[in-house]
Design a protein around this motif. Structure first.
Motif, PDB file in Angstrom:
ATOM      1  N   HIS A  87     -13.718  12.124 -18.840  1.00 30.64           N
ATOM      2  CA  HIS A  87     -14.230  11.991 -17.467  1.00 30.64           C
ATOM      3  C   HIS A  87     -15.059  13.196 -17.051  1.00 30.64           C
ATOM      4  CE1 HIS A  87     -14.374  10.262 -13.499  1.00 30.64           C
ATOM      5  NE2 HIS A  87     -14.122  11.463 -13.009  1.00 30.64           N
ATOM      6  N   LEU A  88     -16.180  12.922 -16.436  1.00 28.66           N
ATOM      7  CA  LEU A  88     -17.035  13.958 -15.879  1.00 28.66           C
ATOM      8  C   LEU A  88     -17.074  13.745 -14.369  1.00 28.66           C
ATOM      9  CD1 LEU A  88     -20.073  13.646 -18.318  1.00 28.66           C
ATOM     10  CD2 LEU A  88     -18.250  15.360 -18.390  1.00 28.66           C
ATOM     11  N   GLU A  89     -16.793  14.768 -13.592  1.00 27.62           N
ATOM     12  CA  GLU A  89     -16.898  14.664 -12.134  1.00 27.62           C
ATOM     13  C   GLU A  89     -18.340  14.918 -11.758  1.00 27.62           C
ATOM     14  OE1 GLU A  89     -14.930  13.967  -9.070  1.00 27.62           O
ATOM     15  OE2 GLU A  89     -14.061  12.936 -10.760  1.00 27.62           O
ATOM     16  N   LEU A  90     -19.152  13.873 -11.806  1.00 29.89           N
ATOM     17  CA  LEU A  90     -20.552  13.992 -11.429  1.00 29.89           C
ATOM     18  C   LEU A  90     -20.797  13.483 -10.017  1.00 29.89           C
ATOM     19  CD1 LEU A  90     -22.216  12.735 -14.740  1.00 29.89           C
ATOM     20  CD2 LEU A  90     -21.756  15.091 -14.036  1.00 29.89           C
ATOM     21  N   GLY A  91     -19.785  12.915  -9.405  1.00 26.43           N
ATOM     22  CA  GLY A  91     -19.945  12.355  -8.076  1.00 26.43           C
ATOM     23  C   GLY A  91     -20.167  13.426  -7.028  1.00 26.43           C
ATOM     24  N   ILE A  92     -20.747  12.999  -5.913  1.00 27.42           N
ATOM     25  CA  ILE A  92     -20.950  13.893  -4.788  1.00 27.42           C
ATOM     26  C   ILE A  92     -20.054  13.464  -3.652  1.00 27.42           C
ATOM     27  CG2 ILE A  92     -23.321  14.457  -5.385  1.00 27.42           C
ATOM     28  CD1 ILE A  92     -24.193  12.359  -3.296  1.00 27.42           C
ATOM     29  N   THR A  93     -19.738  14.378  -2.783  1.00 24.88           N
ATOM     30  CA  THR A  93     -18.932  14.059  -1.602  1.00 24.88           C
ATOM     31  C   THR A  93     -19.702  14.507  -0.371  1.00 24.88           C
ATOM     32  OG1 THR A  93     -17.783  16.164  -1.697  1.00 24.88           O
ATOM     33  CG2 THR A  93     -16.771  14.309  -2.859  1.00 24.88           C
ATOM     34  N   ARG A  94     -19.249  14.032   0.750  1.00 27.11           N
ATOM     35  CA  ARG A  94     -19.936  14.446   1.966  1.00 27.11           C
ATOM     36  C   ARG A  94     -19.119  15.437   2.717  1.00 27.11           C
ATOM     37  NH1 ARG A  94     -18.676  10.108   6.260  1.00 27.11           N
ATOM     38  NH2 ARG A  94     -16.728   9.525   5.402  1.00 27.11           N
ATOM     39  N   MET A  98     -21.667   3.959 -15.779  1.00 26.04           N
ATOM     40  CA  MET A  98     -21.413   3.276 -14.513  1.00 26.04           C
ATOM     41  C   MET A  98     -21.652   4.281 -13.401  1.00 26.04           C
ATOM     42  SD  MET A  98     -20.470   0.899 -12.419  1.00 26.04           S
ATOM     43  CE  MET A  98     -20.076  -0.429 -13.524  1.00 26.04           C
ATOM     44  N   LEU A  99     -22.399   3.876 -12.384  1.00 28.17           N
ATOM     45  CA  LEU A  99     -22.612   4.681 -11.187  1.00 28.17           C
ATOM     46  C   LEU A  99     -22.140   3.862 -10.001  1.00 28.17           C
ATOM     47  CD1 LEU A  99     -23.803   7.094  -9.612  1.00 28.17           C
ATOM     48  CD2 LEU A  99     -25.992   5.885  -9.629  1.00 28.17           C
ATOM     49  N   THR A 100     -21.193   4.396  -9.238  1.00 29.52           N
ATOM     50  CA  THR A 100     -20.683   3.693  -8.061  1.00 29.52           C
ATOM     51  C   THR A 100     -21.100   4.468  -6.817  1.00 29.52           C
ATOM     52  OG1 THR A 100     -18.548   4.858  -8.084  1.00 29.52           O
ATOM     53  CG2 THR A 100     -18.696   2.788  -9.330  1.00 29.52           C
ATOM     54  N   LEU A 101     -21.450   3.726  -5.775  1.00 24.62           N
ATOM     55  CA  LEU A 101     -21.853   4.322  -4.513  1.00 24.62           C
ATOM     56  C   LEU A 101     -20.940   3.800  -3.426  1.00 24.62           C
ATOM     57  CD1 LEU A 101     -25.700   3.847  -4.921  1.00 24.62           C
ATOM     58  CD2 LEU A 101     -24.359   5.906  -5.387  1.00 24.62           C
ATOM     59  N   GLY A 102     -20.249   4.695  -2.758  1.00 23.48           N
ATOM     60  CA  GLY A 102     -19.348   4.349  -1.667  1.00 23.48           C
ATOM     61  C   GLY A 102     -19.324   5.513  -0.708  1.00 23.48           C
ATOM     62  N   THR A 103     -18.126   5.955  -0.326  1.00 28.31           N
ATOM     63  CA  THR A 103     -18.028   7.153   0.497  1.00 28.31           C
ATOM     64  C   THR A 103     -18.617   8.335  -0.266  1.00 28.31           C
ATOM     65  OG1 THR A 103     -16.040   6.261   1.508  1.00 28.31           O
ATOM     66  CG2 THR A 103     -16.433   8.611   1.801  1.00 28.31           C
ATOM     67  N   GLY A 104     -18.442   8.332  -1.567  1.00 26.60           N
ATOM     68  CA  GLY A 104     -19.041   9.316  -2.462  1.00 26.60           C
ATOM     69  C   GLY A 104     -19.763   8.574  -3.564  1.00 26.60           C
ATOM     70  N   ALA A 105     -20.167   9.290  -4.599  1.00 31.64           N
ATOM     71  CA  ALA A 105     -20.788   8.676  -5.766  1.00 31.64           C
ATOM     72  C   ALA A 105     -19.893   8.970  -6.961  1.00 31.64           C
ATOM     73  CB  ALA A 105     -22.184   9.240  -6.007  1.00 31.64           C
ATOM     74  N   GLY A 106     -19.626   7.944  -7.759  1.00 36.19           N
ATOM     75  CA  GLY A 106     -18.761   8.116  -8.922  1.00 36.19           C
ATOM     76  C   GLY A 106     -19.492   7.744 -10.193  1.00 36.19           C
ATOM     77  N   THR A 107     -19.041   8.281 -11.311  1.00 35.70           N
ATOM     78  CA  THR A 107     -19.664   7.998 -12.592  1.00 35.70           C
ATOM     79  C   THR A 107     -18.609   7.801 -13.668  1.00 35.70           C
ATOM     80  OG1 THR A 107     -19.805  10.362 -13.065  1.00 35.70           O
ATOM     81  CG2 THR A 107     -21.755   9.329 -12.102  1.00 35.70           C
ATOM     82  N   ALA A 108     -18.960   7.002 -14.660  1.00 32.89           N
ATOM     83  CA  ALA A 108     -18.113   6.822 -15.837  1.00 32.89           C
ATOM     84  C   ALA A 108     -19.029   6.607 -17.035  1.00 32.89           C
ATOM     85  CB  ALA A 108     -17.183   5.625 -15.664  1.00 32.89           C
ATOM     86  N   LEU A 109     -18.661   7.182 -18.166  1.00 36.72           N
ATOM     87  CA  LEU A 109     -19.418   7.028 -19.403  1.00 36.72           C
ATOM     88  C   LEU A 109     -18.570   6.309 -20.444  1.00 36.72           C
ATOM     89  CD1 LEU A 109     -21.036  10.566 -19.767  1.00 36.72           C
ATOM     90  CD2 LEU A 109     -22.216   8.431 -19.227  1.00 36.72           C
ATOM     91  N   PHE A 110     -19.207   5.386 -21.172  1.00 36.36           N
ATOM     92  CA  PHE A 110     -18.548   4.612 -22.224  1.00 36.36           C
ATOM     93  C   PHE A 110     -19.424   4.656 -23.473  1.00 36.36           C
ATOM     94  CE2 PHE A 110     -17.303   2.922 -18.167  1.00 36.36           C
ATOM     95  CZ  PHE A 110     -15.961   2.624 -18.302  1.00 36.36           C
ATOM     96  N   ARG A 111     -18.780   4.714 -24.634  1.00 34.75           N
ATOM     97  CA  ARG A 111     -19.493   4.608 -25.910  1.00 34.75           C
ATOM     98  C   ARG A 111     -18.835   3.510 -26.724  1.00 34.75           C
ATOM     99  NH1 ARG A 111     -19.461   9.791 -28.941  1.00 34.75           N
ATOM    100  NH2 ARG A 111     -17.384   9.107 -29.507  1.00 34.75           N
ATOM    101  N   ASP A 112     -19.606   2.486 -27.021  1.00 38.18           N
ATOM    102  CA  ASP A 112     -19.118   1.337 -27.780  1.00 38.18           C
ATOM    103  C   ASP A 112     -17.811   0.785 -27.207  1.00 38.18           C
ATOM    104  OD1 ASP A 112     -21.307   1.385 -29.535  1.00 38.18           O
ATOM    105  OD2 ASP A 112     -20.345   2.874 -30.815  1.00 38.18           O
ATOM    106  N   GLY A 113     -17.755   0.706 -25.879  1.00 36.76           N
ATOM    107  CA  GLY A 113     -16.609   0.121 -25.204  1.00 36.76           C
ATOM    108  C   GLY A 113     -15.449   1.057 -24.957  1.00 36.76           C
ATOM    109  N   GLU A 114     -15.549   2.296 -25.432  1.00 36.62           N
ATOM    110  CA  GLU A 114     -14.481   3.283 -25.246  1.00 36.62           C
ATOM    111  C   GLU A 114     -14.865   4.241 -24.129  1.00 36.62           C
ATOM    112  OE1 GLU A 114     -11.520   3.617 -27.000  1.00 36.62           O
ATOM    113  OE2 GLU A 114     -11.991   1.724 -28.000  1.00 36.62           O
ATOM    114  N   ILE A 115     -13.915   4.512 -23.230  1.00 41.62           N
ATOM    115  CA  ILE A 115     -14.168   5.459 -22.147  1.00 41.62           C
ATOM    116  C   ILE A 115     -14.309   6.862 -22.722  1.00 41.62           C
ATOM    117  CG2 ILE A 115     -11.713   5.807 -21.629  1.00 41.62           C
ATOM    118  CD1 ILE A 115     -14.209   5.548 -18.853  1.00 41.62           C
ATOM    119  N   MET A 116     -15.290   7.588 -22.251  1.00 45.39           N
ATOM    120  CA  MET A 116     -15.515   8.964 -22.683  1.00 45.39           C
ATOM    121  C   MET A 116     -14.714   9.895 -21.757  1.00 45.39           C
ATOM    122  SD  MET A 116     -17.522   8.493 -25.222  1.00 45.39           S
ATOM    123  CE  MET A 116     -17.960  10.162 -25.551  1.00 45.39           C
TER     124      MET A 116
END
Length: 153
Positions: free
Chosen positions: A146-153, A126-144
């Motif tokens: 968390h990786l802070e891959l988002g950027i901030t301004r 999942m990639l979300t775009l808002g004030t920053g950018a957020g990410t989430a990874l899932f494998r077979d429906g399970e959350i992996m």
């Protein structure tokens, strides 16, 4: 017996949004939005703004909160767009559960969005775009983890 209602809250860098969801995740009523308090956001100011956003929505049985930062066990670890120094260590999940006397789950906002969008098969991102950018990874429906891959301004 009536179906459970979930109070869904999205905390963003510019606004806090709240809406009721039915058991299938469909919106019940109108979404309400208030501005996010000025940065750095103190925990008490955040809770007051959440109260303001949620006051008009009606009764609920449980709460889901998407937070724009790294969250572990409902506790804020980072809050790049709100003020990490002010919020780091704040147990938002327990605070809101005690405040409302309801079960509350606080997760990273991209994690919450991902649970609503994934198919549950294979590796999904999942990639979300808002004030920053957020990410989430899932494998077979399970959350992996968390990786802070988002950027901030």
């Amino acid at each position: 017996m009536s179906e459970p209602r979930t109070l869904a809250i999205d905390i963003g860098g510019s606004g806090i949004k709240a809406v009721l969801l039915d058991e299938d995740g469909n919106m019940v009523g109108q979404r309400h939005r208030v501005p996010t308090p000025a940065k750095p956001v103190a925990p008490e100011a955040l809770v007051r703004a959440i109260d303001e956003a949620t006051a008009p929505v009606g009764t609920f049985d449980r709460v889901s909160v998407g937070f724009p930062g790294y969250v572990r066990d409902g506790r804020v670890l980072t809050a790049p767009n709100l003020g990490t120094d002010a919020l780091a260590g704040f147990d938002l999940q327990t605070t809101l559960a005690q405040h409302w006397g309801k079960p509350v789950r606080v997760l990273n906002d991209a994690d919450v969005q991902g649970f609503g969008a994934i198919k549950g098969h294979g590796l999904e991102m999942m990639l979300t775009l808002g004030t920053g950018a957020g990410t989430a990874l899932f494998r077979d429906g399970e959350i992996m983890p968390h990786l802070e891959l988002g950027i901030t301004r």
